[in-house]
Design an enzyme around this catalytic site. Structure first.
Site, PDB file in Angstrom:
ATOM      1  N   ASP A   1      -4.808   6.314   3.857  1.00 46.20           N
ATOM      2  CA  ASP A   1      -3.432   6.309   4.357  1.00 46.20           C
ATOM      3  C   ASP A   1      -3.044   7.703   4.833  1.00 46.20           C
ATOM      4  O   ASP A   1      -2.956   8.651   4.041  1.00 46.20           O
ATOM      5  CB  ASP A   1      -2.484   5.856   3.244  1.00 46.20           C
ATOM      6  CG  ASP A   1      -1.073   5.645   3.752  1.00 46.20           C
ATOM      7  OD1 ASP A   1      -0.715   4.502   4.007  1.00 46.20           O
ATOM      8  OD2 ASP A   1      -0.339   6.649   3.906  1.00 46.20           O
TER       9      ASP A   1
ATOM     10  N   TRP B  73      -7.460  -0.527   3.194  1.00 46.16           N
ATOM     11  CA  TRP B  73      -6.048  -0.125   3.153  1.00 46.16           C
ATOM     12  C   TRP B  73      -5.156  -1.363   3.025  1.00 46.16           C
ATOM     13  O   TRP B  73      -4.268  -1.410   2.167  1.00 46.16           O
ATOM     14  CB  TRP B  73      -5.665   0.644   4.425  1.00 46.16           C
ATOM     15  CG  TRP B  73      -4.232   1.122   4.413  1.00 46.16           C
ATOM     16  CD1 TRP B  73      -3.782   2.338   4.020  1.00 46.16           C
ATOM     17  CD2 TRP B  73      -3.060   0.358   4.780  1.00 46.16           C
ATOM     18  NE1 TRP B  73      -2.403   2.406   4.118  1.00 46.16           N
ATOM     19  CE2 TRP B  73      -1.935   1.203   4.581  1.00 46.16           C
ATOM     20  CE3 TRP B  73      -2.842  -0.925   5.247  1.00 46.16           C
ATOM     21  CZ2 TRP B  73      -0.627   0.783   4.840  1.00 46.16           C
ATOM     22  CZ3 TRP B  73      -1.539  -1.349   5.496  1.00 46.16           C
ATOM     23  CH2 TRP B  73      -0.450  -0.499   5.294  1.00 46.16           C
TER      24      TRP B  73
ATOM     25  N   TYR C  18      -2.755  -2.403  -0.132  1.00 42.96           N
ATOM     26  CA  TYR C  18      -1.317  -2.541   0.078  1.00 42.96           C
ATOM     27  C   TYR C  18      -0.841  -3.909  -0.399  1.00 42.96           C
ATOM     28  O   TYR C  18       0.221  -4.030  -1.031  1.00 42.96           O
ATOM     29  CB  TYR C  18      -0.991  -2.348   1.561  1.00 42.96           C
ATOM     30  CG  TYR C  18       0.489  -2.389   1.883  1.00 42.96           C
ATOM     31  CD1 TYR C  18       1.300  -1.274   1.653  1.00 42.96           C
ATOM     32  CD2 TYR C  18       1.064  -3.537   2.428  1.00 42.96           C
ATOM     33  CE1 TYR C  18       2.655  -1.310   1.954  1.00 42.96           C
ATOM     34  CE2 TYR C  18       2.414  -3.581   2.731  1.00 42.96           C
ATOM     35  CZ  TYR C  18       3.206  -2.461   2.502  1.00 42.96           C
ATOM     36  OH  TYR C  18       4.557  -2.505   2.793  1.00 42.96           O
TER      37      TYR C  18
END
Length: 506
Positions: free
Chosen positions: A455, A435, A439
């Site tokens: 997410d 994640w 990002y």
């Protein structure tokens, strides 16, 4: 449906006649009767159809012998961003253009390896193969593309600043004033002093903001709200109301030097324009700052291609862009701090970090007092200092491993970095999972196809039942394949609530 007139000259001429800002940066017109090329938004009298030659890039127009218009200023146009995740040649060309667009790579001064050789080595191909692929995709060689970017940047500095011409040459990546003068004379038929006088002779350049444009639609308020929710007291101040401004401190490396200062970015939606004002310490680093501000506000996105794919599922999100980052390391640090906590809590930790480790700076703005700490400061600090700020041990280890990786060059967090290689390196570091890596790729690396794995807010926004379950995350991942190569934009639209649930959109 994409309304691009790229391969239809009649459609291009209609776009030129309409002065439609939606085509800005997506085409340029060379006028054979004047020898000048313009943006489609140029307000001079529309030339006759038979006198027009159309180009996809400014570099193509300059290669054909046309000079940039002094009125519409092609250097202000958004940069084209055509993305592919499947065609190997297109991927190679887009990686090359991202690298060439970054002013950090323009100068060969102090580096025995010329820029094109560095680029070829970075991409893992021969210079000959790179040139062949690049010319097939863009119609010009990498060197021609790079020279156009440097000349247009110099043209903007001559028009918008009072920098001495020798400093304009250096800031634009030219190894010497002699080479700069020769390139300007050969391509534009003027010397730099003549270009400056012809730009706007009566205008005071000492206080003049630098302009940048975007291709509409663009939701400026949404962009400032996103940045405002995450702003760091002491480092930046955001007004997402009528003023639509961001003011912040910044540290930049450009032309072999570190530059520090602060800037104000003001969005003007009616003019499709961002106006940038900078402190004295950043004048010599303007090309690098312009490049980073364009990335921060995602000014070079192609909304036509993006909306053609996403509009049906996100009809309320056509103007949304992916917020970028001024500094990849800063963004990565804030991403690590934000793992499994709220945006507000992550902002609090980042603000404490900046206050404790950030270098003080005098700005004249009471809200701006600190630079965000660099990798060296974070790598050398004692872990207990981070603990005193409320950062747990796992995050301490992750932050310091990240800082050391940046210092040693093991990980590259610039916008032109190799995305797959950087993702692999990031997830190999302690405390950084898929994640966080995705990002970082979405915002720091400017990767348009990022997908933050697992997410929860994303699966919830997509209307998936039991949105915290592994099954929901798998369903979201499967559904996202339809949105490639623009999944980063789908993420921002889903987070904003612009998604229509699948059942409702049928």
């Amino acid at each position: 449906m994409d309304t691009s007139p790229r391969h239809d000259d009649d459609a291009r001429y209609r776009a030129l006649c309409s002065h439609d800002a939606r085509f800005d940066g997506r085409l340029f017109v060379g006028v054979t009767s004047t020898g000048i090329y313009c943006r489609p938004v140029c307000r001079v009298r529309t030339p006759r159809r038979e006198n027009c030659r159309f180009f996809d890039h400014a570099a193509q127009a300059e290669q054909a012998g046309f000079r940039p218009c002094l009125r519409c200023r092609p250097e202000l146009a958004p940069l084209q961003r055509h993305w592919s995740t499947e065609d190997a040649s297109a991927i190679l060309a887009q990686q090359a253009t991202r690298w060439l667009d970054d002013p950090a790579h323009w100068s060969d001064e102090g580096d025995a390896t010329p820029a094109m050789e560095r680029l070829s080595a970075r991409l893992g191909v021969s210079s000959r193969h790179l040139r062949r692929v690049f010319e097939a995709q863009l119609g010009v060689s990498p060197l021609q593309y790079l020279l156009t970017r440097k000349l247009l940047t110099a043209k903007q500095l001559l028009a918008d600043t009072s920098l001495p011409i020798a400093q304009v040459a250096q800031s634009s990546g030219f190894a010497s004033l002699r080479r700069f003068n020769a390139a300007v004379a050969e391509h534009y038929g003027l010397n730099p002093s003549q270009m400056r006088r012809r730009a706007e002779p009566d205008r005071d350049r000492t206080l003049r903001p630098v302009a940048m444009t975007w291709c509409p639609p663009y939701d400026a308020s949404a962009m400032l709200r996103f940045l405002g929710d995450r702003h760091l007291p002491g480092v930046e101040c955001v007004d997402s109301g009528p003023a639509l401004t961001l003011v912040r401190t910044v540290r930049l490396q450009h032309a072999g030097r570190i530059h520090t200062g602060w800037f104000t970015a003001r969005l003007e939606p009616d003019a499709h324009r961002l106006c940038l004002s900078v402190s004295d310490g950043l004048h010599l680093a303007l090309p690098a700052l312009i490049w980073r501000v364009r990335a921060l506000f995602d000014l070079d996105a192609d909304p036509h291609a993006i909306n053609a794919l996403l509009h049906a599922d996100f009809p309320a999100g056509d103007g949304l862009r992916v917020p970028g980052a001024l500094d990849g390391f800063e963004l990565a640090v804030r991403a690590v701090l934000g793992q499994q906590i709220s945006v507000a809590a992550a902002r609090t930790l980042a603000a404490r970090l900046a206050e404790r480790l950030g270098e003080p700076i005098e700005t004249g703005h009471p809200q701006l007092t600190r630079l965000f700490p660099d990798a060296e400061a974070l790598a050398s600090v004692e872990p207990q200092v981070l603990g005193e700020l409320g950062i747990v041990r796992q995050r301490q280890a992750a932050l310091q491993a990240l800082a050391r990786a940046v210092l040693t060059g093991m990980v590259d967090l610039d916008a032109g970095a190799d995305t797959e290689r950087t993702l692999q390196t990031l997830v190999a570091l302690p405390g950084i999972g898929p994640w966080t890596a995705q990002y970082i790729a979405m915002r720091a690396l400017r990767w348009p196809d990022a997908w933050p794995v697992g997410d929860v807010a994303l699966t919830q926004a997509l209307g998936l039942p039991d949105h915290r379950s592994a099954a929901a995350h798998r369903t979201a991942q499967q559904r996202s394949q339809h949105w490639r190569p623009w999944r980063s934009y789908a993420v921002i639209r889903a987070w904003s609530g612009a998604h229509i649930p699948q059942e409702s959109s049928k």
